[in-house]
Design a protein around this motif. Sequence first.
Motif, PDB file in Angstrom:
ATOM      1  N   LEU A   1       0.849  -1.181   0.000  1.00  0.00           N
ATOM      2  CA  LEU A   1       0.000   0.000   0.000  1.00  0.00           C
ATOM      3  C   LEU A   1       0.887   1.234   0.000  1.00  0.00           C
ATOM      4  CD1 LEU A   1      -2.715  -0.971   2.639  1.00  0.00           C
ATOM      5  CD2 LEU A   1      -2.807  -1.224   0.157  1.00  0.00           C
ATOM      6  N   ILE A   2       0.406   2.301  -0.634  1.00  0.00           N
ATOM      7  CA  ILE A   2       1.149   3.549  -0.720  1.00  0.00           C
ATOM      8  C   ILE A   2       0.349   4.631  -0.004  1.00  0.00           C
ATOM      9  CG2 ILE A   2       2.142   5.262  -2.289  1.00  0.00           C
ATOM     10  CD1 ILE A   2       2.074   2.921  -4.422  1.00  0.00           C
ATOM     11  N   ASN A   3       0.810   5.042   1.187  1.00  0.00           N
ATOM     12  CA  ASN A   3       0.149   6.077   1.991  1.00  0.00           C
ATOM     13  C   ASN A   3      -1.339   5.812   2.204  1.00  0.00           C
ATOM     14  OD1 ASN A   3       2.560   7.578   2.210  1.00  0.00           O
ATOM     15  ND2 ASN A   3       2.184   8.473   0.197  1.00  0.00           N
ATOM     16  N   PRO A   4      -1.688   4.711   2.870  1.00  0.00           N
ATOM     17  CA  PRO A   4      -3.106   4.407   3.065  1.00  0.00           C
ATOM     18  C   PRO A   4      -3.824   5.444   3.923  1.00  0.00           C
ATOM     19  CG  PRO A   4      -1.740   2.943   4.387  1.00  0.00           C
ATOM     20  CD  PRO A   4      -0.807   3.746   3.519  1.00  0.00           C
ATOM     21  N   SER A   5      -5.069   5.689   3.572  1.00  0.00           N
ATOM     22  CA  SER A   5      -5.954   6.550   4.346  1.00  0.00           C
ATOM     23  C   SER A   5      -6.879   5.642   5.153  1.00  0.00           C
ATOM     24  CB  SER A   5      -6.771   7.419   3.393  1.00  0.00           C
ATOM     25  OG  SER A   5      -7.810   8.070   4.084  1.00  0.00           O
ATOM     26  N   VAL A   6      -6.975   5.880   6.449  1.00  0.00           N
ATOM     27  CA  VAL A   6      -7.797   5.059   7.340  1.00  0.00           C
ATOM     28  C   VAL A   6      -8.839   5.958   7.991  1.00  0.00           C
ATOM     29  CG1 VAL A   6      -7.799   3.539   9.356  1.00  0.00           C
ATOM     30  CG2 VAL A   6      -5.823   3.540   7.799  1.00  0.00           C
ATOM     31  N   ASP A   7     -10.109   5.607   7.837  1.00  0.00           N
ATOM     32  CA  ASP A   7     -11.204   6.315   8.510  1.00  0.00           C
ATOM     33  C   ASP A   7     -11.929   5.312   9.395  1.00  0.00           C
ATOM     34  OD1 ASP A   7     -10.905   8.909   7.424  1.00  0.00           O
ATOM     35  OD2 ASP A   7     -11.860   8.253   5.572  1.00  0.00           O
ATOM     36  N   ILE A   8     -12.116   5.676  10.659  1.00  0.00           N
ATOM     37  CA  ILE A   8     -12.714   4.775  11.643  1.00  0.00           C
ATOM     38  C   ILE A   8     -13.927   5.445  12.268  1.00  0.00           C
ATOM     39  CG2 ILE A   8     -12.324   3.505  13.794  1.00  0.00           C
ATOM     40  CD1 ILE A   8      -9.275   3.726  13.149  1.00  0.00           C
ATOM     41  N   ASP A   9     -15.004   4.678  12.424  1.00  0.00           N
ATOM     42  CA  ASP A   9     -16.162   5.123  13.182  1.00  0.00           C
ATOM     43  C   ASP A   9     -16.636   3.942  14.008  1.00  0.00           C
ATOM     44  OD1 ASP A   9     -18.291   6.513  14.250  1.00  0.00           O
ATOM     45  OD2 ASP A   9     -19.556   6.300  12.476  1.00  0.00           O
ATOM     46  N   GLY A  10     -16.268   3.919  15.271  1.00  0.00           N
ATOM     47  CA  GLY A  10     -16.651   2.811  16.145  1.00  0.00           C
ATOM     48  C   GLY A  10     -16.044   1.505  15.663  1.00  0.00           C
ATOM     49  N   ASP A  11     -16.916   0.572  15.283  1.00  0.00           N
ATOM     50  CA  ASP A  11     -16.469  -0.762  14.890  1.00  0.00           C
ATOM     51  C   ASP A  11     -16.428  -0.976  13.381  1.00  0.00           C
ATOM     52  OD1 ASP A  11     -16.048  -1.620  17.512  1.00  0.00           O
ATOM     53  OD2 ASP A  11     -18.160  -2.155  17.770  1.00  0.00           O
ATOM     54  N   ILE A  12     -16.451   0.115  12.613  1.00  0.00           N
ATOM     55  CA  ILE A  12     -16.246   0.004  11.171  1.00  0.00           C
ATOM     56  C   ILE A  12     -15.111   0.935  10.772  1.00  0.00           C
ATOM     57  CG2 ILE A  12     -18.645  -0.644  10.706  1.00  0.00           C
ATOM     58  CD1 ILE A  12     -18.990   2.206   9.460  1.00  0.00           C
ATOM     59  N   ALA A  13     -14.441   0.560   9.695  1.00  0.00           N
ATOM     60  CA  ALA A  13     -13.366   1.399   9.177  1.00  0.00           C
ATOM     61  C   ALA A  13     -13.272   1.186   7.676  1.00  0.00           C
ATOM     62  CB  ALA A  13     -12.036   1.052   9.848  1.00  0.00           C
ATOM     63  N   VAL A  14     -12.706   2.182   7.018  1.00  0.00           N
ATOM     64  CA  VAL A  14     -12.446   2.123   5.586  1.00  0.00           C
ATOM     65  C   VAL A  14     -10.967   2.425   5.388  1.00  0.00           C
ATOM     66  CG1 VAL A  14     -12.916   3.184   3.344  1.00  0.00           C
ATOM     67  CG2 VAL A  14     -14.774   2.862   4.978  1.00  0.00           C
ATOM     68  N   VAL A  15     -10.323   1.617   4.566  1.00  0.00           N
ATOM     69  CA  VAL A  15      -8.937   1.880   4.177  1.00  0.00           C
ATOM     70  C   VAL A  15      -8.935   2.056   2.669  1.00  0.00           C
ATOM     71  CG1 VAL A  15      -6.573   0.978   4.106  1.00  0.00           C
ATOM     72  CG2 VAL A  15      -8.034   0.532   6.108  1.00  0.00           C
ATOM     73  N   TRP A  16      -8.342   3.148   2.218  1.00  0.00           N
ATOM     74  CA  TRP A  16      -8.272   3.488   0.791  1.00  0.00           C
ATOM     75  C   TRP A  16      -6.814   3.766   0.477  1.00  0.00           C
ATOM     76  CZ3 TRP A  16     -11.954   4.090  -3.101  1.00  0.00           C
ATOM     77  CH2 TRP A  16     -11.550   4.782  -4.250  1.00  0.00           C
ATOM     78  N   SER A  17      -6.286   3.096  -0.553  1.00  0.00           N
ATOM     79  CA  SER A  17      -4.875   3.322  -0.839  1.00  0.00           C
ATOM     80  C   SER A  17      -4.498   2.884  -2.240  1.00  0.00           C
ATOM     81  CB  SER A  17      -4.011   2.529   0.146  1.00  0.00           C
ATOM     82  OG  SER A  17      -2.643   2.741  -0.106  1.00  0.00           O
ATOM     83  N   PRO A  18      -3.660   3.672  -2.898  1.00  0.00           N
ATOM     84  CA  PRO A  18      -3.005   3.143  -4.095  1.00  0.00           C
ATOM     85  C   PRO A  18      -2.126   1.964  -3.657  1.00  0.00           C
ATOM     86  CG  PRO A  18      -2.682   5.511  -3.919  1.00  0.00           C
ATOM     87  CD  PRO A  18      -3.274   5.052  -2.623  1.00  0.00           C
ATOM     88  N   TYR A  19      -1.881   1.044  -4.571  1.00  0.00           N
ATOM     89  CA  TYR A  19      -1.018  -0.092  -4.266  1.00  0.00           C
ATOM     90  C   TYR A  19      -0.194  -0.443  -5.496  1.00  0.00           C
ATOM     91  CZ  TYR A  19      -3.790  -3.284  -7.130  1.00  0.00           C
ATOM     92  OH  TYR A  19      -4.401  -3.893  -8.196  1.00  0.00           O
ATOM     93  N   VAL A  20       0.850  -1.218  -5.250  1.00  0.00           N
ATOM     94  CA  VAL A  20       1.621  -1.824  -6.331  1.00  0.00           C
ATOM     95  C   VAL A  20       1.808  -3.298  -5.967  1.00  0.00           C
ATOM     96  CG1 VAL A  20       3.885  -1.182  -5.387  1.00  0.00           C
ATOM     97  CG2 VAL A  20       3.635  -1.613  -7.831  1.00  0.00           C
ATOM     98  N   PHE A  21       1.629  -4.159  -6.951  1.00  0.00           N
ATOM     99  CA  PHE A  21       1.781  -5.612  -6.773  1.00  0.00           C
ATOM    100  C   PHE A  21       2.994  -6.037  -7.583  1.00  0.00           C
ATOM    101  CE2 PHE A  21       1.089 -10.086  -7.378  1.00  0.00           C
ATOM    102  CZ  PHE A  21       0.468 -10.497  -6.208  1.00  0.00           C
ATOM    103  N   THR A  22       3.932  -6.715  -6.903  1.00  0.00           N
ATOM    104  CA  THR A  22       5.151  -7.138  -7.583  1.00  0.00           C
ATOM    105  C   THR A  22       5.289  -8.656  -7.564  1.00  0.00           C
ATOM    106  OG1 THR A  22       6.495  -6.950  -5.576  1.00  0.00           O
ATOM    107  CG2 THR A  22       6.372  -5.003  -6.995  1.00  0.00           C
ATOM    108  N   ILE A  23       5.968  -9.149  -8.573  1.00  0.00           N
ATOM    109  CA  ILE A  23       6.353 -10.552  -8.644  1.00  0.00           C
ATOM    110  C   ILE A  23       7.868 -10.562  -8.807  1.00  0.00           C
ATOM    111  CG2 ILE A  23       6.156 -12.728  -9.920  1.00  0.00           C
ATOM    112  CD1 ILE A  23       3.353 -11.780 -10.810  1.00  0.00           C
ATOM    113  N   ASP A  24       8.541 -11.200  -7.840  1.00  0.00           N
ATOM    114  CA  ASP A  24      10.007 -11.204  -7.811  1.00  0.00           C
ATOM    115  C   ASP A  24      10.582  -9.796  -7.923  1.00  0.00           C
ATOM    116  OD1 ASP A  24      10.256 -13.918  -7.377  1.00  0.00           O
ATOM    117  OD2 ASP A  24      10.423 -14.408  -9.511  1.00  0.00           O
ATOM    118  N   GLY A  25       9.934  -8.841  -7.259  1.00  0.00           N
ATOM    119  CA  GLY A  25      10.430  -7.478  -7.210  1.00  0.00           C
ATOM    120  C   GLY A  25      10.120  -6.612  -8.413  1.00  0.00           C
TER     121      GLY A  25
END
Length: 157
Positions: free
Chosen positions: A97-121
């Motif tokens: 994940l790249i700089n994830p944003s986390v928003d929490i309200d009680g027992d629920i949360a949302v995580v939003w983030s750009p990502y990169v997926f690598t295979i053998d780097g």
Amino acid sequence: MILLALLLQTTPIQPLPKAVPLPPPDADSAAVLAPINRMFAALTARDAAQIAAQTRADGRATAVVTRADGTKVVRTLSWAEFAAGVPKGTERLEERLINPSVDIDGDIAVVWSPYVFTIDGKSSHCGTDHFDMVRDAGGWRVLNITWTQRTTDCPAP
């Protein structure tokens, strides 16, 4: 008359920006991100049981894939299907994940983030992850993940 004209002249004033809530304390964000990080470690280890352990069985995994020709495909899987679909092999799979944003309200949360997926780097694909998180008696778990997936314009791994 000139004084009246000057008094009636107004300068446009930009409205104040909308208030943005402060992010939750780091410990709370870390707790929400922990099962996601464990899921990514299980993916690297190709451990379907550990992937499933980070999720709620009633959730889903949905990919919105943009193919090289520009067409889009939407795939939705149960968590069991998702875990069973982890490819066999010896290549090192990693998602970051790249700089994830986390928003929490009680027992629920949302995580939003750009990502990169690598295979053998090497970059395989990238996009944005959106996690719906729920806290239950077992702690934070991934209910749903929806992600975009493309092979172009990916950040360096």
